[in-house]
Design a protein around this motif. Sequence first.
Motif, mmCIF file in Angstrom:
data_model
loop_
_atom_site.group_PDB
_atom_site.id
_atom_site.type_symbol
_atom_site.label_atom_id
_atom_site.label_comp_id
_atom_site.label_asym_id
_atom_site.label_seq_id
_atom_site.Cartn_x
_atom_site.Cartn_y
_atom_site.Cartn_z
ATOM 1 N N GLU A 71 0.829 -1.205 0.000
ATOM 2 C CA GLU A 71 0.000 0.000 0.000
ATOM 3 C C GLU A 71 0.866 1.260 0.000
ATOM 4 O O GLU A 71 0.517 2.269 -0.607
ATOM 5 N N SER A 72 2.027 1.176 0.653
ATOM 6 C CA SER A 72 2.935 2.324 0.735
ATOM 7 C C SER A 72 3.846 2.445 -0.478
ATOM 8 O O SER A 72 4.710 3.322 -0.517
ATOM 9 N N GLY A 73 3.694 1.539 -1.442
ATOM 10 C CA GLY A 73 4.466 1.669 -2.674
ATOM 11 C C GLY A 73 5.595 0.678 -2.862
ATOM 12 O O GLY A 73 6.388 0.819 -3.801
ATOM 13 N N ALA A 74 5.715 -0.309 -1.996
ATOM 14 C CA ALA A 74 6.771 -1.309 -2.169
ATOM 15 C C ALA A 74 6.586 -2.011 -3.518
ATOM 16 O O ALA A 74 5.467 -2.322 -3.908
ATOM 17 N N PRO A 75 7.676 -2.258 -4.225
ATOM 18 C CA PRO A 75 7.595 -2.779 -5.594
ATOM 19 C C PRO A 75 7.467 -4.299 -5.710
ATOM 20 O O PRO A 75 8.250 -4.945 -6.392
ATOM 21 N N ALA A 76 6.490 -4.891 -5.061
ATOM 22 C CA ALA A 76 6.296 -6.338 -5.169
ATOM 23 C C ALA A 76 5.584 -6.670 -6.478
ATOM 24 O O ALA A 76 4.578 -6.063 -6.806
ATOM 25 N N GLU A 77 6.132 -7.617 -7.218
ATOM 26 C CA GLU A 77 5.477 -8.063 -8.455
ATOM 27 C C GLU A 77 4.539 -9.230 -8.196
ATOM 28 O O GLU A 77 3.588 -9.449 -8.939
ATOM 29 N N ILE A 78 4.839 -9.997 -7.144
ATOM 30 C CA ILE A 78 4.008 -11.137 -6.776
ATOM 31 C C ILE A 78 3.793 -11.073 -5.268
ATOM 32 O O ILE A 78 4.736 -10.837 -4.513
ATOM 33 N N PHE A 79 2.542 -11.286 -4.831
ATOM 34 C CA PHE A 79 2.218 -11.291 -3.406
ATOM 35 C C PHE A 79 1.425 -12.546 -3.099
ATOM 36 O O PHE A 79 0.348 -12.761 -3.647
ATOM 37 N N LEU A 80 1.980 -13.389 -2.238
ATOM 38 C CA LEU A 80 1.297 -14.594 -1.781
ATOM 39 C C LEU A 80 0.951 -14.393 -0.312
ATOM 40 O O LEU A 80 1.821 -14.416 0.551
ATOM 41 N N SER A 81 -0.324 -14.147 -0.052
ATOM 42 C CA SER A 81 -0.795 -13.852 1.294
ATOM 43 C C SER A 81 -1.371 -15.085 1.954
ATOM 44 O O SER A 81 -1.979 -15.925 1.298
#
Length: 123
Positions: A71-81
Amino acid sequence: MRKFIAALLAATLALSSGSACSADRKEPVVLFAAASLTDALDEIVAAFSGETGIRIIPSYAASSALAKQIESGAPAEIFLSADEEWMDYLDKMQQLAPGSRHDLLANELVLIAPADSTAKIKI
């Protein structure tokens, strides 16, 4: 499941723009994932990178912490929650690429006993 996640990595990179799925990609792929997936993903990432030459940098933490970073702009291309509610949160905040969200994993409690067991369990 490991083959499935490796295929997911490949598909995600293929859908990315530019040279994302090329071994000569300059920047590594940033993967944010729930800490509970560390052991499995370390093995998958190593195998995937070894086969494709694509560098993947995993970042493991609580799903909530990773979602706030995204949400703060971190450049993650893939997120596995590991938490569907945090995916809902990012979706609501329009932080997910349209059509990119997929449910991959689920938890299920399994009780195992010998076939001749007479044990009784009240749940």
